[in-house]
Design a protein around this motif. Structure first.
Motif, PDB file in Angstrom:
ATOM      1  N   UNK A  92       0.859  -1.233   0.043  1.00  0.00           N
ATOM      2  CA  UNK A  92      -0.046  -0.080   0.040  1.00  0.00           C
ATOM      3  C   UNK A  92       0.784   1.417   0.059  1.00  0.00           C
ATOM      4  N   UNK A  93       0.774   2.171  -0.853  1.00  0.00           N
ATOM      5  CA  UNK A  93       1.556   3.257  -1.000  1.00  0.00           C
ATOM      6  C   UNK A  93       0.636   4.667  -0.625  1.00  0.00           C
ATOM      7  N   UNK A  94       1.341   5.517  -0.094  1.00  0.00           N
ATOM      8  CA  UNK A  94       0.639   6.841   0.133  1.00  0.00           C
ATOM      9  C   UNK A  94       0.320   7.421  -1.059  1.00  0.00           C
ATOM     10  N   UNK A  95      -0.846   8.465  -1.019  1.00  0.00           N
ATOM     11  CA  UNK A  95      -1.013   9.033  -2.251  1.00  0.00           C
ATOM     12  C   UNK A  95       0.249  10.004  -2.944  1.00  0.00           C
ATOM     13  N   UNK A  96       0.611   9.902  -4.018  1.00  0.00           N
ATOM     14  CA  UNK A  96       1.415  10.583  -4.560  1.00  0.00           C
ATOM     15  C   UNK A  96       2.946  10.225  -3.857  1.00  0.00           C
TER      16      UNK A  96
ATOM     17  N   UNK B 198      -3.747   7.611   1.639  1.00  0.00           N
ATOM     18  CA  UNK B 198      -3.266   6.368   0.949  1.00  0.00           C
ATOM     19  C   UNK B 198      -3.777   6.095  -0.429  1.00  0.00           C
ATOM     20  N   UNK B 199      -3.063   5.542  -1.137  1.00  0.00           N
ATOM     21  CA  UNK B 199      -3.459   5.159  -2.741  1.00  0.00           C
ATOM     22  C   UNK B 199      -4.836   4.369  -2.502  1.00  0.00           C
ATOM     23  N   UNK B 200      -5.672   4.594  -3.412  1.00  0.00           N
ATOM     24  CA  UNK B 200      -7.013   3.757  -3.266  1.00  0.00           C
ATOM     25  C   UNK B 200      -6.919   2.493  -3.621  1.00  0.00           C
TER      26      UNK B 200
END
Length: 226
Positions: free
Chosen positions: A40-44, A124-126
């Motif tokens: 799971x990545x953070x947004x941007x 977080x990325x969706x």
């Protein structure tokens, strides 16, 4: 210029090219597998997880039984997380992690508002990535991969915001179920901790023993739903 850092970021960005990665958005997750590696990545790819790593793990710890999920290992990096979880349903894993991400996202939005910063829509990325783990050898090598994820940070005298493997070396194992890898790899937790500290080629050689026919036949029952 930190070449190791750039190389690690490239590897993480292109993880989907080297592993069989699925997302709910694409509908290509192997839902018949019980063990999952979740990225799971953070947004941007914002490096803002250090102050929320403890809260993320606390939610996993307090809610895993509610969602019928068994956590195997976790590492929280500055801009992404790695987890291996076991459940009879990948949807249970998704619900648990959605809850954890929602909690830290709310904390981040509150902190941003209190500091007068622009409040983001989400932290977080969706679409987290799910890699189905299909046998013991893959499980062990994935655990080693996750443990070594912060090597480039350690080379600079830093470390990941949270690593269960650091806790294991201090004989603190909650909330992770080490009884499962102990049983699957036929070693004690002390031996497992020592094994994961060895170079990856040694871990790979140890993992090769589980590619024998008898283990692979057993893994069809252990790792897959029927």
């Amino acid at each position: 210029m930190d070449i190791d850092c750039l190389a690690r970021r490239y590897t993480e960005k292109n993880l989907g090219t080297i592993q069989n990665v699925g997302t709910f958005r694409n509908g290509n997750i192997k839902t018949n597998c019980r063990f999952m590696h979740i990225i799971q990545r953070t947004a941007n790819s914002r490096a803002i997880l250090p102050q929320y790593a403890g809260k993320y793990i606390n939610v996993i710890s307090s809610c895993c039984s509610k969602y019928d999920v068994v956590p195997i290992c976790s590492v929280v990096m500055p801009s992404h997380t790695h987890d291996i979880m076991y459940s009879d349903s990948v949807y249970n894993i998704s619900k648990l992690r959605s809850n954890a991400c929602r909690v830290i996202s709310q904390s981040y939005r509150t902190d941003s508002k209190n500091r007068g910063f622009l409040v983001p829509d989400h932290l977080m990325e969706r679409s987290p990535r799910y890699v189905a783990i299909e046998n013991r050898a893959q499980l062990l090598q994935t655990m080693k991969y996750i443990k070594d994820n912060d090597l480039y940070l350690r080379n600079d005298g830093n470390r990941s915001p949270y690593s269960c493997f650091d806790k294991w070396e201090k004989n603190y194992f909650k909330p992770f179920c080490l009884e499962i890898p102990e049983s699957l790899f036929e070693i004690s937790r002390e031996e497992l901790v020592a094994l994961l500290q060895k170079p990856k080629d040694e871990v790979a050689r140890f993992a090769e023993r589980f590619l024998k026919a008898k283990y692979l036949e057993e893994d069809k029952i252990i790792f897959f739903k029927h």
